[in-house]
Design a protein around this motif. Structure first.
Motif, PDB file in Angstrom:
ATOM      1  N   PHE A 222      66.549   0.342 -26.559  1.00 43.89           N
ATOM      2  CA  PHE A 222      66.879   1.481 -25.702  1.00 43.89           C
ATOM      3  C   PHE A 222      66.396   2.793 -26.337  1.00 43.89           C
ATOM      4  CE2 PHE A 222      69.469   4.588 -23.616  1.00 43.89           C
ATOM      5  CZ  PHE A 222      69.661   4.077 -22.336  1.00 43.89           C
ATOM      6  N   VAL A 223      66.664   2.950 -27.615  1.00 41.60           N
ATOM      7  CA  VAL A 223      66.329   4.207 -28.311  1.00 41.60           C
ATOM      8  C   VAL A 223      64.813   4.355 -28.477  1.00 41.60           C
ATOM      9  CG1 VAL A 223      66.590   5.471 -30.493  1.00 41.60           C
ATOM     10  CG2 VAL A 223      68.574   4.351 -29.458  1.00 41.60           C
ATOM     11  N   SER A 224      64.111   3.255 -28.728  1.00 39.93           N
ATOM     12  CA  SER A 224      62.656   3.368 -28.879  1.00 39.93           C
ATOM     13  C   SER A 224      62.021   3.773 -27.547  1.00 39.93           C
ATOM     14  CB  SER A 224      62.040   2.082 -29.448  1.00 39.93           C
ATOM     15  OG  SER A 224      62.240   1.009 -28.578  1.00 39.93           O
ATOM     16  N   ASP A 225      62.567   3.283 -26.433  1.00 44.08           N
ATOM     17  CA  ASP A 225      62.087   3.721 -25.110  1.00 44.08           C
ATOM     18  C   ASP A 225      62.357   5.209 -24.910  1.00 44.08           C
ATOM     19  OD1 ASP A 225      61.142   1.291 -24.401  1.00 44.08           O
ATOM     20  OD2 ASP A 225      62.862   0.711 -23.151  1.00 44.08           O
ATOM     21  N   LEU A 226      63.562   5.608 -25.286  1.00 43.74           N
ATOM     22  CA  LEU A 226      63.969   7.005 -25.104  1.00 43.74           C
ATOM     23  C   LEU A 226      63.041   7.954 -25.857  1.00 43.74           C
ATOM     24  CD1 LEU A 226      66.508   8.628 -23.886  1.00 43.74           C
ATOM     25  CD2 LEU A 226      67.381   8.600 -26.210  1.00 43.74           C
ATOM     26  N   TYR A 227      62.662   7.554 -27.080  1.00 48.13           N
ATOM     27  CA  TYR A 227      61.803   8.416 -27.892  1.00 48.13           C
ATOM     28  C   TYR A 227      60.310   8.151 -27.660  1.00 48.13           C
ATOM     29  CZ  TYR A 227      65.502  10.472 -30.818  1.00 48.13           C
ATOM     30  OH  TYR A 227      66.573  11.189 -31.282  1.00 48.13           O
ATOM     31  N   GLY A 228      60.031   7.082 -26.921  1.00 50.53           N
ATOM     32  CA  GLY A 228      58.631   6.746 -26.673  1.00 50.53           C
ATOM     33  C   GLY A 228      57.897   6.282 -27.911  1.00 50.53           C
ATOM     34  N   ILE A 229      58.575   5.531 -28.767  1.00 49.83           N
ATOM     35  CA  ILE A 229      57.927   4.986 -29.968  1.00 49.83           C
ATOM     36  C   ILE A 229      58.148   3.471 -30.005  1.00 49.83           C
ATOM     37  CG2 ILE A 229      58.168   7.108 -31.339  1.00 49.83           C
ATOM     38  CD1 ILE A 229      60.595   5.753 -32.712  1.00 49.83           C
ATOM     39  N   SER A 230      57.439   2.796 -30.927  1.00 47.74           N
ATOM     40  CA  SER A 230      57.590   1.342 -31.023  1.00 47.74           C
ATOM     41  C   SER A 230      58.865   0.998 -31.801  1.00 47.74           C
ATOM     42  CB  SER A 230      56.377   0.741 -31.734  1.00 47.74           C
ATOM     43  OG  SER A 230      56.367   1.167 -33.083  1.00 47.74           O
ATOM     44  N   LEU A 231      59.299  -0.256 -31.627  1.00 46.01           N
ATOM     45  CA  LEU A 231      60.472  -0.738 -32.383  1.00 46.01           C
ATOM     46  C   LEU A 231      60.206  -0.657 -33.881  1.00 46.01           C
ATOM     47  CD1 LEU A 231      61.920  -4.027 -30.806  1.00 46.01           C
ATOM     48  CD2 LEU A 231      63.106  -1.849 -31.148  1.00 46.01           C
ATOM     49  N   GLU A 232      58.976  -0.990 -34.268  1.00 49.49           N
ATOM     50  CA  GLU A 232      58.606  -0.980 -35.692  1.00 49.49           C
ATOM     51  C   GLU A 232      58.740   0.425 -36.280  1.00 49.49           C
ATOM     52  OE1 GLU A 232      56.863  -2.468 -33.302  1.00 49.49           O
ATOM     53  OE2 GLU A 232      57.171  -4.555 -33.905  1.00 49.49           O
ATOM     54  N   GLU A 233      58.279   1.385 -35.495  1.00 50.16           N
ATOM     55  CA  GLU A 233      58.355   2.771 -35.958  1.00 50.16           C
ATOM     56  C   GLU A 233      59.814   3.208 -36.103  1.00 50.16           C
ATOM     57  OE1 GLU A 233      56.121   6.705 -34.343  1.00 50.16           O
ATOM     58  OE2 GLU A 233      55.450   4.786 -33.513  1.00 50.16           O
ATOM     59  N   LEU A 234      60.626   2.817 -35.143  1.00 50.84           N
ATOM     60  CA  LEU A 234      62.050   3.177 -35.175  1.00 50.84           C
ATOM     61  C   LEU A 234      62.749   2.516 -36.365  1.00 50.84           C
ATOM     62  CD1 LEU A 234      64.373   4.663 -33.702  1.00 50.84           C
ATOM     63  CD2 LEU A 234      64.836   2.525 -32.493  1.00 50.84           C
ATOM     64  N   GLU A 235      62.387   1.268 -36.611  1.00 56.23           N
ATOM     65  CA  GLU A 235      62.944   0.543 -37.750  1.00 56.23           C
ATOM     66  C   GLU A 235      62.608   1.270 -39.054  1.00 56.23           C
ATOM     67  OE1 GLU A 235      60.651  -2.867 -38.772  1.00 56.23           O
ATOM     68  OE2 GLU A 235      62.302  -3.874 -39.767  1.00 56.23           O
ATOM     69  N   LYS A 236      61.361   1.671 -39.159  1.00 60.09           N
ATOM     70  CA  LYS A 236      60.886   2.315 -40.375  1.00 60.09           C
ATOM     71  C   LYS A 236      61.602   3.650 -40.617  1.00 60.09           C
ATOM     72  CE  LYS A 236      56.511   3.476 -42.408  1.00 60.09           C
ATOM     73  NZ  LYS A 236      55.175   3.894 -42.102  1.00 60.09           N
ATOM     74  N   VAL A 237      61.670   4.460 -39.588  1.00 61.05           N
ATOM     75  CA  VAL A 237      62.225   5.806 -39.775  1.00 61.05           C
ATOM     76  C   VAL A 237      63.749   5.751 -39.996  1.00 61.05           C
ATOM     77  CG1 VAL A 237      62.532   6.436 -37.327  1.00 61.05           C
ATOM     78  CG2 VAL A 237      62.085   8.212 -39.001  1.00 61.05           C
ATOM     79  N   THR A 238      64.442   4.873 -39.284  1.00 58.91           N
ATOM     80  CA  THR A 238      65.902   4.826 -39.468  1.00 58.91           C
ATOM     81  C   THR A 238      66.257   4.250 -40.841  1.00 58.91           C
ATOM     82  OG1 THR A 238      65.973   2.756 -38.180  1.00 58.91           O
ATOM     83  CG2 THR A 238      66.554   4.786 -37.021  1.00 58.91           C
TER      84      THR A 238
END
Ligand SMILES: [Zn+2]
Length: 249
Positions: A222-238
């Motif tokens: 849900f959050v990766s869609d909201l920010y328009g980024i990939s799951l991998e990118e979200l995993e990395k940054v969080t």
């Protein structure tokens, strides 16, 4: 995937077999857990869990809704050198129910903030219907950490971020009429982490079931869609955000 659940309650009050829950969640792609205590008994349990499971890190402290229970603060002192105990939490203020004890809550909150400041340990903050007091009190101490289940305005978010706090996003963001989505769109990725608050706050479409950290993946989608980024990118940054704020021991 190797996501982190930045705030959950994997204790025997809620789960019969914690080992099994961890096994299930790890194979779903959630491989690190910050398990939060709320009272003396759960502090002892979190200490045990952090020792037993490599993937479990602990936050220990007295929750505002538990201030009427007895709490031996020496248990915090004893954990200063414990590398798996990475935060004082879950602490804060909760004015939601009529019978709350404001004075006692503030006293416990401040006492634990003084401790966190003294030993440079981050805090995990619970704030419900108490935004102004929480902010005013946090301003008195040189502490940082996580505002768990953040659901305030963009203006309040910026106040916390200015002080180095991370904001915790959980299943609430998937709820249909949740307005916090609009706020988060304006919050930089460097200030967010994902949490489940398990066993509470199960995300859509699983509402009604007991939550567990595997649902980090649903929140992440849900959050990766909201920010328009990939799951991998979200995993990395969080994960990088958690490492920066919590993994300095
Ligand atoms: Zn919690």
């Amino acid at each position: 995937m190797n996501f982190t659940d930045a705030h959950c309650h994997l204790t025997k009050e809620f789960y019969n077999d914690i080992g099994k829950v961890i096994e299930k969640c790890s194979s779903a792609g959630v491989t690190r857990y910050i398990v939060n205590a709320t009272d003396y008994e759960s502090v002892l349990e979190v200490l045990e869990l952090a020792k037993k499971y490599e993937s479990v890190y602990g936050a220990i402290g007295l929750h505002p809704e538990d201030v009427d229970k007895g709490f031996d603060y020496r248990v915090l002192d004893n954990a200063i050198d414990n590398k798996k105990i990475i935060a004082i939490g879950e602490i804060g203020l909760d004015y939601h129910y009529d019978n709350y004890n404001k004075e006692k809550e503030i006293e416990a909150f401040k006492k634990q903030l003084i401790f966190a400041e003294k030993y440079h340990i981050p805090v995990i903050v619970h704030s419900r219907d108490a935004t102004q007091d929480t902010l005013d009190i946090l301003k008195e101490y040189k502490v940082t950490g996580l505002i768990h289940s953040f659901s305030g305005s963009l203006e309040i978010a910026r106040e916390y971020i200015k002080r180095g706090f991370l904001l915790g996003i959980n299943g609430v963001i998937t709820f249909k009429n949740c307005k916090i989505k609009e706020v988060y769109k304006n919050i930089p990725l460097e200030s967010i982490v994902l949490e489940t608050d398990s066993p509470f706050l199960t995300p859509v479409p699983y509402r009604g079931e007991k939550n567990d950290p595997s649902h980090i993946i649903d929140i992440a989608k849900f959050v990766s869609d909201l920010y328009g980024i990939s799951l991998e990118e979200l995993e990395k940054v969080t994960n990088a955000n958690i490492d920066r704020v919590f993994m300095n021991k």
